[in-house]
Write a protein that holds these residues in place. Structure first.
Motif, short mmCIF file in Angstrom:
data_model
loop_
_atom_site.label_atom_id
_atom_site.label_comp_id
_atom_site.label_asym_id
_atom_site.label_seq_id
_atom_site.Cartn_x
_atom_site.Cartn_y
_atom_site.Cartn_z
N ALA A 177 41.63 -26.67 -78.65
CA ALA A 177 41.93 -25.11 -79.18
C ALA A 177 40.80 -24.60 -78.50
CB ALA A 177 41.70 -24.99 -80.66
N PHE A 178 39.46 -25.11 -78.48
CA PHE A 178 38.30 -24.35 -77.75
C PHE A 178 38.96 -24.15 -76.40
CE2 PHE A 178 34.75 -24.91 -74.85
CZ PHE A 178 33.78 -24.17 -75.15
N LYS A 179 39.43 -24.92 -75.68
CA LYS A 179 39.69 -24.72 -74.29
C LYS A 179 40.69 -23.71 -73.88
CE LYS A 179 40.95 -27.16 -70.03
NZ LYS A 179 42.38 -26.34 -69.67
N ASP A 180 41.60 -23.65 -75.08
CA ASP A 180 42.85 -22.82 -74.93
C ASP A 180 42.23 -21.44 -75.24
OD1 ASP A 180 44.69 -24.51 -74.83
OD2 ASP A 180 45.13 -24.66 -76.86
N PHE A 181 41.28 -21.14 -76.13
CA PHE A 181 40.68 -19.73 -76.24
C PHE A 181 39.62 -19.11 -75.22
CE2 PHE A 181 37.39 -16.95 -78.30
CZ PHE A 181 38.25 -16.13 -78.88
N TYR A 182 38.61 -20.30 -75.25
CA TYR A 182 37.39 -19.89 -74.17
C TYR A 182 37.77 -20.00 -72.65
CZ TYR A 182 34.26 -19.59 -78.37
OH TYR A 182 33.99 -19.14 -79.62
N VAL A 183 38.57 -20.84 -72.26
CA VAL A 183 38.71 -21.12 -70.76
C VAL A 183 40.19 -20.17 -70.66
CG1 VAL A 183 39.61 -22.64 -69.00
CG2 VAL A 183 37.62 -23.40 -70.67
N ASP A 184 41.23 -20.82 -71.18
CA ASP A 184 42.72 -20.17 -70.81
C ASP A 184 42.53 -18.80 -71.22
OD1 ASP A 184 43.10 -22.70 -69.89
OD2 ASP A 184 44.27 -23.37 -71.83
N ALA B 264 40.60 -6.52 -68.64
CA ALA B 264 41.22 -7.66 -68.30
C ALA B 264 41.36 -8.64 -69.58
CB ALA B 264 41.15 -8.32 -66.97
N VAL B 265 40.16 -8.99 -70.15
CA VAL B 265 39.94 -9.81 -71.29
C VAL B 265 40.64 -9.29 -72.21
CG1 VAL B 265 38.38 -10.78 -72.84
CG2 VAL B 265 37.88 -10.72 -70.32
N ARG B 266 40.65 -7.99 -72.54
CA ARG B 266 41.09 -7.43 -73.67
C ARG B 266 42.81 -7.49 -73.75
NH1 ARG B 266 39.85 -2.66 -72.91
NH2 ARG B 266 38.12 -2.23 -74.73
N ALA C 179 47.81 -10.28 -75.26
CA ALA C 179 49.04 -11.10 -74.81
C ALA C 179 49.10 -12.14 -75.43
CB ALA C 179 49.18 -11.35 -73.30
N GLY C 180 48.06 -12.77 -75.98
CA GLY C 180 47.93 -14.09 -76.61
C GLY C 180 48.01 -14.07 -78.05
N GLU C 181 48.31 -12.70 -78.56
CA GLU C 181 48.35 -12.22 -79.89
C GLU C 181 47.18 -12.73 -80.61
OE1 GLU C 181 52.01 -14.03 -81.31
OE2 GLU C 181 53.35 -12.55 -80.07
N ILE C 182 46.07 -12.36 -80.18
CA ILE C 182 44.79 -12.70 -80.91
C ILE C 182 44.30 -11.25 -81.12
CG2 ILE C 182 42.34 -13.42 -80.58
CD1 ILE C 182 43.42 -15.58 -78.24
N PRO C 183 44.03 -11.16 -82.27
CA PRO C 183 43.40 -9.84 -82.91
C PRO C 183 42.27 -9.42 -82.22
CG PRO C 183 44.29 -11.20 -84.63
CD PRO C 183 44.14 -12.33 -83.71
N VAL C 184 42.30 -8.13 -82.03
CA VAL C 184 41.21 -7.54 -81.28
C VAL C 184 40.67 -6.22 -81.88
CG1 VAL C 184 40.31 -6.27 -79.01
CG2 VAL C 184 41.90 -8.35 -79.07
N ILE D 197 34.32 -4.91 -77.97
CA ILE D 197 35.63 -5.45 -78.64
C ILE D 197 34.94 -6.59 -79.40
CG2 ILE D 197 37.49 -4.56 -77.17
CD1 ILE D 197 37.68 -7.45 -76.22
N VAL D 198 35.82 -7.11 -80.36
CA VAL D 198 35.27 -8.28 -81.07
C VAL D 198 36.62 -8.79 -81.47
CG1 VAL D 198 34.61 -8.95 -83.45
CG2 VAL D 198 33.68 -6.79 -82.38
N VAL D 199 36.17 -10.46 -81.29
CA VAL D 199 37.60 -11.29 -81.48
C VAL D 199 36.98 -12.50 -82.28
CG1 VAL D 199 38.83 -10.69 -79.43
CG2 VAL D 199 37.08 -12.52 -79.36
N THR D 200 37.71 -13.30 -82.92
CA THR D 200 37.28 -14.40 -83.68
C THR D 200 37.97 -15.59 -82.95
OG1 THR D 200 37.41 -13.25 -85.60
CG2 THR D 200 37.41 -15.48 -85.83
N ASP D 201 37.32 -16.72 -82.87
CA ASP D 201 37.88 -17.76 -82.08
C ASP D 201 38.54 -18.74 -83.39
OD1 ASP D 201 35.85 -19.64 -83.49
OD2 ASP D 201 35.00 -20.30 -81.85
N PRO D 202 39.32 -19.86 -82.80
CA PRO D 202 40.16 -20.65 -83.75
C PRO D 202 39.30 -21.22 -84.91
CG PRO D 202 40.60 -21.08 -81.46
CD PRO D 202 39.38 -20.21 -81.41
N ASP D 203 37.88 -21.37 -84.79
CA ASP D 203 37.12 -21.83 -85.95
C ASP D 203 36.43 -20.77 -86.58
OD1 ASP D 203 37.55 -24.72 -85.60
OD2 ASP D 203 36.60 -24.52 -83.78
N GLY D 204 36.92 -19.32 -86.65
CA GLY D 204 36.34 -18.47 -87.19
C GLY D 204 34.97 -17.83 -86.87
N ILE D 205 34.73 -18.14 -85.83
CA ILE D 205 33.35 -17.80 -84.97
C ILE D 205 33.70 -16.24 -84.23
CG2 ILE D 205 31.48 -18.36 -83.47
CD1 ILE D 205 32.09 -21.41 -83.81
#
Length: 288
Positions: free
Chosen positions: A187-194, A251-253, A258-263, A270-278
């Motif tokens: 999950a870390f790699k999906d969020f921070y890398v991909d 581009a990051v936004r 596109a990944g349906e991650i709330p921004v 911008i502010v986003v939250t990773d899969p662990d709530g960080i």
């Protein structure tokens, strides 16, 4: 030899991307301010009844946020493994070692082949690293293109001898990286890398190290303590990723959307939250 971003990865964050400020939720603002001032060597830039901002010269690096639920006990969820304050010279690292020995307790030290690092724990259980990098042309690159990061014994006598007795971190000190405890490396790699666009530079057992622009790592992540619940409010509140220009932020936004991650939009980014709530705050270098 140094690594460069993969030219085939158009979404890779460019060189110039860096970690900005980090913020901690704390139970005892005065005690924690004193630790980061007297041991880490940061200057107190501003204070209020519930916050303190510390840094070097006019640059803020750390925000302490007093919170009623920031109990003085080790958290059970994911979050911070350590904040890593990077100093510009072995002399500055020697000064840090002197302050630690005078005011605190050294928890560990390592020669990582790319850096020399001192480790300690703040009064509320947050990990702290103080380190200095070796020149990039001295880093070793494995045959598969990843940076070789070791954990060898550090000669503390040599570090101590380099110090000059300084009681403050010098200009050029910054937050070189943050290291997180996560529930899943996939999950870390999906969020921070991909999605976000960092690139994997090195792996250890149950740990990844990712960066932009070929740095050894801007963010580390591990599952060593098998955290399974989201970040629970104690310790790390948020950290910043600073990108070099507005086009990169745009581009990051777009990738988050596109990944349906709330921004959430802020005045300076911008502010986003990773899969662990960080919480991660992204802004452009020129924004203040």
């Amino acid at each position: 030899m140094t690594t460069q971003p993969n030219p085939e990865n158009a979404d890779a964050l460019p060189r110039g991307t860096r970690i900005g400020r980090t913020a901690l939720r704390v139970a005892d603002l005065d005690e924690m301010t004193g630790f980061y001032r007297d041991v880490v060597g940061l200057s107190v830039l501003s204070t209020s009844d519930t916050t303190a901002v510390l840094g070097v010269a006019d640059t803020s690096l750390l925000v302490l946020e007093e919170a009623e639920d920031a109990l003085k006990r080790h958290r059970s969820g994911t979050g911070l493994y350590h904040n890593a304050f990077r100093v510009p010279s072995r002399e500055a690292l020697g000064d840090a070692l002197g302050r630690i020995r005078d005011h605190w307790q050294l928890g560990g030290a390592s020669d990582h082949l790319v850096s020399e690092a001192l480790y300690l724990t703040d009064p509320e259980g947050n990990g702290v690293e103080i380190y200095r990098d070796f020149p990039r042309d001295e880093w070793s690159i494995d045959d598969n293109g990843t940076i070789r990061i070791g954990s060898d014994r550090l000669d503390l006598d040599r570090i101590e001898a380099a110090g000059s007795g300084g009681n403050r971190a010098p200009p050029g000190t910054d937050v070189g990286h943050v290291h997180l405890e996560v529930s899943s490396l996939d999950a870390f790699k999906d969020f921070y890398v991909d999605t976000l666009g960092f690139e994997v530079q090195a792996t250890w057992p149950n740990a990844h190290f990712v960066s932009a622009g070929g740095y050894h790592h801007h963010i580390g992540a591990n599952t060593w303590h098998h955290r399974t619940t989201p970040s629970d409010g104690r310790g790390l509140s948020w950290f910043e990723v600073v990108v070099p220009d507005p086009e990169v932020l745009d581009a990051v936004r777009e990738r988050f959307v596109a990944g349906e991650i709330p921004v959430t939009e802020m005045d300076d980014g911008i502010v986003v939250t990773d899969p662990d709530g960080i919480e991660i705050r992204l802004r452009v270098e020129s924004a203040t």
